[in-house]
Design an enzyme around this catalytic site. Sequence first.
Site, PDB file in Angstrom:
ATOM      1  CG  ASP A  11      -1.944  -1.085   1.209  1.00  0.00           C
ATOM      2  OD1 ASP A  11      -2.251  -1.580   0.111  1.00  0.00           O
ATOM      3  OD2 ASP A  11      -2.455  -1.445   2.281  1.00  0.00           O
ATOM      4  CG  ASP A 130     -11.531  -2.185  -0.502  1.00  0.00           C
ATOM      5  OD1 ASP A 130     -10.720  -3.118  -0.645  1.00  0.00           O
ATOM      6  OD2 ASP A 130     -11.270  -1.001  -0.796  1.00  0.00           O
TER       7      ASP A 130
END
Length: 253
Positions: A11, A130
């Site tokens: 990330d 997500d």
Amino acid sequence: MLCKRIIPCLDIKDGRTVKGTNFVNLRDAGDPVELGALYAQQGADELVFLDITATNEKRKTLRELVNRIAHHINIPFTVGGGISSVEDVHYLLQNGADKISVNTAAFKNPGLIEALAKEFGSQCVVLAIDTRQEEDGEWYVYLNGGRVKTDTVCLDWAKQGVSMGAGEILLTSMNHDGTRQGFAIDITRKLATSLPVPVIASGGGGAMQHFAEVFEQGKADAALAASIFHFKEIAIPELKGYLQEQHVNVRPV
């Protein structure tokens, strides 16, 4: 039988690798290019680089970083974050990315998936989802890095995305993200057994047996993790050796 894949995820925020818990409380985990090169050397099958604030901050993925990554690793890698057009993808692929991941932009404009699949092929298009399990037991889709809840059920959106050309699903359980308590077996298995494309399980990997469980019980095609690799808690060669002992078909290091 296809080999199960181990995929470190990096990330990216402000050019650095970060990691949090349940999508918050971020801490620095190092230089993404250096980490990516290390994982490639250790036997990772693929890498995923996600610019986690690109969509929320209305920025584009850091294209220069993609170019640097491509010059330092020799395994396939996927790039996501802020991708909203065919032009975005052209540029990222030209700079060395193998696949791209779309999330919020694709949900708001499903035609984007179709356009990208038509232009670059489904094998290039990863639909990232997500999802969070709510009190009613259902898994719902979240947008903008987990900040915005929708009323759309995860499996429904995954089926729609695949029907429009997504060649792979990157499924992240927000309930499990960063907890290291194991992957979301049930929702992973539901998608993996309902869809004709590979499913990458993400969120919750904290021990080697968690990977065996998500492959054997969750039917995942690949497992993605971050902090356990970044902070050197599990080495990829050790993980693959363990999985081979558990009779999971992985590429040898």
